[in-house]
Design a protein around this motif. Structure first.
Motif, PDB file in Angstrom:
ATOM      1  N   GLY A 139       4.480  31.044 -23.307  1.00  0.00           N
ATOM      2  CA  GLY A 139       5.684  31.303 -24.087  1.00  0.00           C
ATOM      3  C   GLY A 139       6.276  32.685 -23.929  1.00  0.00           C
ATOM      4  O   GLY A 139       7.335  32.973 -24.485  1.00  0.00           O
ATOM      5  N   GLY A 140       5.595  33.545 -23.187  1.00  0.00           N
ATOM      6  CA  GLY A 140       6.140  34.880 -22.973  1.00  0.00           C
ATOM      7  C   GLY A 140       7.364  34.838 -22.069  1.00  0.00           C
ATOM      8  O   GLY A 140       7.715  33.813 -21.500  1.00  0.00           O
ATOM      9  N   GLY A 141       8.019  35.986 -21.962  1.00  0.00           N
ATOM     10  CA  GLY A 141       9.194  36.072 -21.107  1.00  0.00           C
ATOM     11  C   GLY A 141       9.981  37.332 -21.372  1.00  0.00           C
ATOM     12  O   GLY A 141       9.503  38.252 -22.048  1.00  0.00           O
ATOM     13  N   LEU A 142      11.182  37.342 -20.830  1.00  0.00           N
ATOM     14  CA  LEU A 142      12.090  38.477 -20.988  1.00  0.00           C
ATOM     15  C   LEU A 142      13.152  38.108 -22.014  1.00  0.00           C
ATOM     16  O   LEU A 142      13.791  37.053 -21.911  1.00  0.00           O
ATOM     17  N   VAL A 143      13.352  38.976 -22.991  1.00  0.00           N
ATOM     18  CA  VAL A 143      14.327  38.715 -24.046  1.00  0.00           C
ATOM     19  C   VAL A 143      15.008  40.023 -24.420  1.00  0.00           C
ATOM     20  O   VAL A 143      14.408  41.101 -24.293  1.00  0.00           O
ATOM     21  N   GLN A 144      16.232  39.936 -24.879  1.00  0.00           N
ATOM     22  CA  GLN A 144      16.940  41.127 -25.329  1.00  0.00           C
ATOM     23  C   GLN A 144      16.480  41.527 -26.728  1.00  0.00           C
ATOM     24  O   GLN A 144      16.020  40.689 -27.512  1.00  0.00           O
ATOM     25  N   ALA A 145      16.629  42.785 -27.026  1.00  0.00           N
ATOM     26  CA  ALA A 145      16.304  43.269 -28.367  1.00  0.00           C
ATOM     27  C   ALA A 145      17.068  42.464 -29.412  1.00  0.00           C
ATOM     28  O   ALA A 145      18.255  42.152 -29.228  1.00  0.00           O
ATOM     29  N   TRP A 157      -3.884  37.141 -32.798  1.00  0.00           N
ATOM     30  CA  TRP A 157      -3.035  37.580 -31.692  1.00  0.00           C
ATOM     31  C   TRP A 157      -3.147  39.092 -31.569  1.00  0.00           C
ATOM     32  O   TRP A 157      -3.160  39.820 -32.590  1.00  0.00           O
ATOM     33  N   PHE A 158      -3.167  39.551 -30.339  1.00  0.00           N
ATOM     34  CA  PHE A 158      -3.300  40.969 -30.044  1.00  0.00           C
ATOM     35  C   PHE A 158      -2.361  41.292 -28.899  1.00  0.00           C
ATOM     36  O   PHE A 158      -1.845  40.387 -28.240  1.00  0.00           O
ATOM     37  N   ARG A 159      -2.123  42.565 -28.663  1.00  0.00           N
ATOM     38  CA  ARG A 159      -1.260  42.927 -27.558  1.00  0.00           C
ATOM     39  C   ARG A 159      -1.695  44.252 -26.949  1.00  0.00           C
ATOM     40  O   ARG A 159      -2.356  45.059 -27.610  1.00  0.00           O
ATOM     41  N   GLN A 160      -1.324  44.423 -25.694  1.00  0.00           N
ATOM     42  CA  GLN A 160      -1.604  45.673 -25.009  1.00  0.00           C
ATOM     43  C   GLN A 160      -0.390  46.064 -24.193  1.00  0.00           C
ATOM     44  O   GLN A 160       0.002  45.336 -23.269  1.00  0.00           O
ATOM     45  N   ALA A 161       0.177  47.193 -24.538  1.00  0.00           N
ATOM     46  CA  ALA A 161       1.311  47.740 -23.806  1.00  0.00           C
ATOM     47  C   ALA A 161       0.794  48.611 -22.663  1.00  0.00           C
ATOM     48  O   ALA A 161      -0.341  49.111 -22.724  1.00  0.00           O
ATOM     49  N   PRO A 162       1.596  48.809 -21.628  1.00  0.00           N
ATOM     50  CA  PRO A 162       1.167  49.633 -20.495  1.00  0.00           C
ATOM     51  C   PRO A 162       0.717  51.022 -20.928  1.00  0.00           C
ATOM     52  O   PRO A 162       1.425  51.696 -21.683  1.00  0.00           O
ATOM     53  N   GLY A 163      -0.466  51.418 -20.510  1.00  0.00           N
ATOM     54  CA  GLY A 163      -0.965  52.739 -20.823  1.00  0.00           C
ATOM     55  C   GLY A 163      -1.477  52.925 -22.239  1.00  0.00           C
ATOM     56  O   GLY A 163      -1.806  54.040 -22.637  1.00  0.00           O
ATOM     57  N   THR A 202       7.193  45.170 -26.338  1.00  0.00           N
ATOM     58  CA  THR A 202       6.851  44.835 -24.963  1.00  0.00           C
ATOM     59  C   THR A 202       5.364  45.076 -24.715  1.00  0.00           C
ATOM     60  O   THR A 202       4.847  46.159 -24.960  1.00  0.00           O
ATOM     61  N   ALA A 203       4.679  44.025 -24.251  1.00  0.00           N
ATOM     62  CA  ALA A 203       3.233  44.094 -24.045  1.00  0.00           C
ATOM     63  C   ALA A 203       2.754  42.763 -23.475  1.00  0.00           C
ATOM     64  O   ALA A 203       3.498  41.789 -23.434  1.00  0.00           O
ATOM     65  N   VAL A 204       1.508  42.751 -23.056  1.00  0.00           N
ATOM     66  CA  VAL A 204       0.824  41.491 -22.779  1.00  0.00           C
ATOM     67  C   VAL A 204       0.188  41.035 -24.090  1.00  0.00           C
ATOM     68  O   VAL A 204      -0.522  41.812 -24.737  1.00  0.00           O
ATOM     69  N   TYR A 205       0.465  39.812 -24.465  1.00  0.00           N
ATOM     70  CA  TYR A 205      -0.036  39.268 -25.723  1.00  0.00           C
ATOM     71  C   TYR A 205      -1.205  38.329 -25.437  1.00  0.00           C
ATOM     72  O   TYR A 205      -1.122  37.460 -24.566  1.00  0.00           O
ATOM     73  N   TYR A 206      -2.262  38.504 -26.212  1.00  0.00           N
ATOM     74  CA  TYR A 206      -3.474  37.720 -26.062  1.00  0.00           C
ATOM     75  C   TYR A 206      -3.813  37.014 -27.366  1.00  0.00           C
ATOM     76  O   TYR A 206      -3.565  37.548 -28.444  1.00  0.00           O
ATOM     77  N   PHE A 213     -13.126  39.451 -33.091  1.00  0.00           N
ATOM     78  CA  PHE A 213     -12.636  38.364 -32.247  1.00  0.00           C
ATOM     79  C   PHE A 213     -13.220  38.409 -30.846  1.00  0.00           C
ATOM     80  O   PHE A 213     -13.584  39.476 -30.341  1.00  0.00           O
ATOM     81  N   GLY A 214     -13.268  37.231 -30.205  1.00  0.00           N
ATOM     82  CA  GLY A 214     -13.755  37.135 -28.836  1.00  0.00           C
ATOM     83  C   GLY A 214     -13.113  35.952 -28.149  1.00  0.00           C
ATOM     84  O   GLY A 214     -12.176  35.342 -28.653  1.00  0.00           O
ATOM     85  N   SER A 215     -13.645  35.602 -26.975  1.00  0.00           N
ATOM     86  CA  SER A 215     -13.113  34.485 -26.172  1.00  0.00           C
ATOM     87  C   SER A 215     -11.630  34.672 -25.888  1.00  0.00           C
ATOM     88  O   SER A 215     -10.815  33.775 -26.085  1.00  0.00           O
ATOM     89  N   TRP A 216     -11.286  35.806 -25.377  1.00  0.00           N
ATOM     90  CA  TRP A 216      -9.892  36.165 -25.138  1.00  0.00           C
ATOM     91  C   TRP A 216      -9.277  35.283 -24.059  1.00  0.00           C
ATOM     92  O   TRP A 216      -9.927  34.920 -23.086  1.00  0.00           O
ATOM     93  N   GLY A 217      -7.974  34.980 -24.250  1.00  0.00           N
ATOM     94  CA  GLY A 217      -7.225  34.284 -23.213  1.00  0.00           C
ATOM     95  C   GLY A 217      -6.800  35.256 -22.129  1.00  0.00           C
ATOM     96  O   GLY A 217      -7.154  36.442 -22.168  1.00  0.00           O
ATOM     97  N   GLN A 218      -6.016  34.771 -21.176  1.00  0.00           N
ATOM     98  CA  GLN A 218      -5.612  35.602 -20.047  1.00  0.00           C
ATOM     99  C   GLN A 218      -4.352  36.415 -20.340  1.00  0.00           C
ATOM    100  O   GLN A 218      -4.011  37.331 -19.604  1.00  0.00           O
ATOM    101  N   GLY A 219      -3.664  36.083 -21.392  1.00  0.00           N
ATOM    102  CA  GLY A 219      -2.493  36.838 -21.819  1.00  0.00           C
ATOM    103  C   GLY A 219      -1.185  36.286 -21.289  1.00  0.00           C
ATOM    104  O   GLY A 219      -1.139  35.576 -20.281  1.00  0.00           O
ATOM    105  N   THR A 220      -0.104  36.607 -21.998  1.00  0.00           N
ATOM    106  CA  THR A 220       1.242  36.251 -21.565  1.00  0.00           C
ATOM    107  C   THR A 220       2.134  37.467 -21.777  1.00  0.00           C
ATOM    108  O   THR A 220       2.070  38.132 -22.809  1.00  0.00           O
ATOM    109  N   GLN A 221       2.965  37.760 -20.780  1.00  0.00           N
ATOM    110  CA  GLN A 221       3.793  38.969 -20.813  1.00  0.00           C
ATOM    111  C   GLN A 221       5.039  38.741 -21.660  1.00  0.00           C
ATOM    112  O   GLN A 221       5.748  37.758 -21.482  1.00  0.00           O
ATOM    113  N   VAL A 222       5.288  39.677 -22.548  1.00  0.00           N
ATOM    114  CA  VAL A 222       6.525  39.703 -23.331  1.00  0.00           C
ATOM    115  C   VAL A 222       7.237  41.009 -23.005  1.00  0.00           C
ATOM    116  O   VAL A 222       6.657  42.087 -23.148  1.00  0.00           O
TER     117      VAL A 222
END
Length: 132
Positions: free
Chosen positions: A8-14, A41-47, A96-100, A119-128
């Protein structure tokens, strides 16, 4: 072994919206069915480090949210479909991040838990990606 798969991730405008899904795939046994566990749900932004976003109990009765998304994101689940959702509204570039998604480490925990360590058993993530 149950695996979690985000989509369900993708590119969207603010200001826009996205709905993420987290589904269980693979072999399931009664006590390892996703419906018996709280989900997060968790997320990781670049850096940046991973951060908690939202969580829901196995029953769906209780939820919690990070302050940064409260009032904009909604976590829900459909145990019949073994799927957890994250409805994201009023998106901001800082979202903006990868959401897991991940599964509570404890079976049928009554209280909602709102932190990475539970939490554990993390998925591979989807980019938002949210453009300004």
């Amino acid at each position: 072994q149950v695996q979690l798969v985000e989509s369900g991730g993708g590119l969207v405008q603010a200001g826009g919206s996205l709905r993420l899904s987290c589904a269980a795939s693979g072999r399931t046994l009664a006590n390892y069915d996703m419906g018996w566990y709280g989900m997060g749900w968790f997320r990781q932004a670049p850096g940046k480090d991973s951060e908690f976003v939202a969580a829901i109990t196995w029953s769906g009765e209780d939820t919690c949210y990070a302050d940064s998304v409260k009032g904009r994101f909604i976590i829900s689940r459909d145990n019949a479909k073994n799927t957890v959702y994250l409805q994201m509204n009023s998106l901001k570039p800082e979202d903006t991040a990868v959401y897991y998604c991940a599964k509570d480490l404890r079976l049928r925990r009554l209280e909602v838990v709102c932190g990475l360590a539970d939490f554990g058993s993390w998925g591979q993530g989807t980019q938002v990606t949210v453009s300004s």
